[in-house]
Design a protein around this motif. Structure first.
Motif, PDB file in Angstrom:
ATOM      1  N   ILE A   1      -3.832 -41.091  64.745  1.00 17.03           N
ATOM      2  CA  ILE A   1      -3.825 -40.236  65.933  1.00 17.03           C
ATOM      3  C   ILE A   1      -3.880 -41.088  67.195  1.00 17.03           C
ATOM      4  O   ILE A   1      -3.107 -40.882  68.137  1.00 17.03           O
ATOM      5  N   ILE A   2      -4.767 -42.057  67.211  1.00 20.41           N
ATOM      6  CA  ILE A   2      -4.888 -42.934  68.381  1.00 20.41           C
ATOM      7  C   ILE A   2      -3.612 -43.751  68.563  1.00 20.41           C
ATOM      8  O   ILE A   2      -3.096 -43.887  69.674  1.00 20.41           O
ATOM      9  N   ARG A   3      -3.068 -44.268  67.464  1.00 20.83           N
ATOM     10  CA  ARG A   3      -1.846 -45.071  67.544  1.00 20.83           C
ATOM     11  C   ARG A   3      -0.705 -44.255  68.166  1.00 20.83           C
ATOM     12  O   ARG A   3       0.015 -44.724  69.036  1.00 20.83           O
ATOM     13  N   GLU A   4      -0.551 -43.007  67.741  1.00 25.22           N
ATOM     14  CA  GLU A   4       0.519 -42.169  68.273  1.00 25.22           C
ATOM     15  C   GLU A   4       0.260 -41.762  69.719  1.00 25.22           C
ATOM     16  O   GLU A   4       1.190 -41.626  70.497  1.00 25.22           O
ATOM     17  N   SER A   5      -1.004 -41.569  70.076  1.00 25.73           N
ATOM     18  CA  SER A   5      -1.303 -41.125  71.434  1.00 25.73           C
ATOM     19  C   SER A   5      -1.101 -42.228  72.462  1.00 25.73           C
ATOM     20  O   SER A   5      -0.893 -41.940  73.641  1.00 25.73           O
ATOM     21  N   VAL A   6      -1.156 -43.490  72.057  1.00 28.21           N
ATOM     22  CA  VAL A   6      -0.966 -44.579  73.022  1.00 28.21           C
ATOM     23  C   VAL A   6       0.453 -45.145  72.993  1.00 28.21           C
ATOM     24  O   VAL A   6       0.744 -46.076  73.743  1.00 28.21           O
ATOM     25  N   LYS A   7       1.339 -44.581  72.189  1.00 25.49           N
ATOM     26  CA  LYS A   7       2.712 -45.081  72.141  1.00 25.49           C
ATOM     27  C   LYS A   7       3.396 -45.054  73.498  1.00 25.49           C
ATOM     28  O   LYS A   7       4.131 -45.987  73.830  1.00 25.49           O
ATOM     29  N   PRO A   8       3.192 -44.022  74.340  1.00 18.50           N
ATOM     30  CA  PRO A   8       3.842 -44.055  75.650  1.00 18.50           C
ATOM     31  C   PRO A   8       3.414 -45.256  76.484  1.00 18.50           C
ATOM     32  O   PRO A   8       4.173 -45.722  77.335  1.00 18.50           O
TER      33      PRO A   8
ATOM     34  N   SER B   1      -9.031 -45.156  81.802  1.00 16.65           N
ATOM     35  CA  SER B   1      -8.004 -44.591  82.682  1.00 16.65           C
ATOM     36  C   SER B   1      -6.732 -44.275  81.903  1.00 16.65           C
ATOM     37  O   SER B   1      -6.120 -43.231  82.089  1.00 16.65           O
ATOM     38  N   ALA B   2      -6.345 -45.180  81.020  1.00 16.93           N
ATOM     39  CA  ALA B   2      -5.132 -44.953  80.222  1.00 16.93           C
ATOM     40  C   ALA B   2      -5.309 -43.750  79.311  1.00 16.93           C
ATOM     41  O   ALA B   2      -4.400 -42.922  79.168  1.00 16.93           O
ATOM     42  N   LEU B   3      -6.467 -43.623  78.686  1.00 11.52           N
ATOM     43  CA  LEU B   3      -6.711 -42.478  77.808  1.00 11.52           C
ATOM     44  C   LEU B   3      -6.762 -41.182  78.610  1.00 11.52           C
ATOM     45  O   LEU B   3      -6.276 -40.144  78.155  1.00 11.52           O
ATOM     46  N   ARG B   4      -7.360 -41.226  79.816  1.00 12.22           N
ATOM     47  CA  ARG B   4      -7.374 -40.024  80.668  1.00 12.22           C
ATOM     48  C   ARG B   4      -5.946 -39.645  81.044  1.00 12.22           C
ATOM     49  O   ARG B   4      -5.584 -38.476  81.061  1.00 12.22           O
ATOM     50  N   PHE B   5      -5.114 -40.663  81.352  1.00  9.04           N
ATOM     51  CA  PHE B   5      -3.718 -40.389  81.677  1.00  9.04           C
ATOM     52  C   PHE B   5      -3.028 -39.692  80.520  1.00  9.04           C
ATOM     53  O   PHE B   5      -2.311 -38.721  80.691  1.00  9.04           O
ATOM     54  N   ARG B   6      -3.248 -40.183  79.311  1.00  5.01           N
ATOM     55  CA  ARG B   6      -2.597 -39.594  78.127  1.00  5.01           C
ATOM     56  C   ARG B   6      -3.064 -38.158  77.913  1.00  5.01           C
ATOM     57  O   ARG B   6      -2.284 -37.292  77.557  1.00  5.01           O
ATOM     58  N   ALA B   7      -4.321 -37.899  78.180  1.00  7.05           N
ATOM     59  CA  ALA B   7      -4.847 -36.549  78.001  1.00  7.05           C
ATOM     60  C   ALA B   7      -4.283 -35.605  79.055  1.00  7.05           C
ATOM     61  O   ALA B   7      -4.097 -34.422  78.799  1.00  7.05           O
ATOM     62  N   GLN B   8      -4.002 -36.127  80.256  1.00 10.01           N
ATOM     63  CA  GLN B   8      -3.508 -35.290  81.335  1.00 10.01           C
ATOM     64  C   GLN B   8      -1.989 -35.245  81.402  1.00 10.01           C
ATOM     65  O   GLN B   8      -1.424 -34.475  82.181  1.00 10.01           O
TER      66      GLN B   8
END
Length: 179
Positions: free
Chosen positions: A95-102, A140-147
């Motif tokens: 899940i984490i790997r796919e969420s940070v692909k962008p 910040s990167a994780l917040r960006f991905r969530a938003q």
């Protein structure tokens, strides 16, 4: 008289020779037929055994699945919740790997640590909260991905597809000129 006797003998020999060839050809054909029948029976038996094995395997799998479902239905709500958490933990890495692909498309990040500029302590961010610069960047990167879905929707509402920043600026300028 011998000449007359020789003619029937030659015919009898030729007839006998033809009968021998016919018998040999018939026996060869019969033998070939028996071999082909034997091979066909062997193939049919092999196919029957494979079908039987597949049917038994499916029956065993179905019985195992039924038993697993029965056991799952007997679980308490707490045990079910624990099982869901366990499955989530097992899949968390993916899940984490796919969420940070962008973020893989980001060519570079510049980190400017400006805490303390202007006489202040930087507004409580960074190390003031017990974290460091790297933690701040990751958060910040994780917040960006969530938003990101919300931002994408807002961009679509103003006519920008696919997150093209140049198109977003153009759309904002056009709205400013028309509005």
């Amino acid at each position: 008289m011998q000449a007359l006797l020789g003619v029937p003998l030659l015919r009898d020999r030729a007839t006998h020779r033809e009968r021998v060839f016919t018998a040999r050809d018939t026996e060869t054909a019969e033998r070939r037929k028996r071999v082909e029948i034997s091979q066909a029976e062997s193939e049919a038996e092999t196919s029957r055994i494979r079908s039987l094995a597949a049917r038994i395997r499916h029956e065993v799998e179905a019985e195992g699945l039924t038993l697993m479902n029965t056991a799952a239905n007997l679980l308490t709500p707490e045990a079910r919740q624990s099982a869901v958490r366990s499955q989530l933990i097992d899949k968390l890495e993916g899940i984490i790997r796919e969420s940070v692909k962008p973020m893989e498309r980001i060519e570079g990040i510049r980190i400017m640590h400006v805490e303390g500029l202007g006489g202040g302590s930087g507004g409580g961010g960074g190390q003031g909260n017990g974290g460091n610069v790297a933690d701040s960047v990751v958060n910040s990167a994780l917040r960006f991905r969530a938003q990101a879905p919300l931002i994408d929707q807002l961009l679509r509402e103003i006519g920008v597809q696919g997150g093209d920043v140049g198109q977003a600026a153009k759309a904002l300028l056009e709205r400013g000129e028309n509005g």
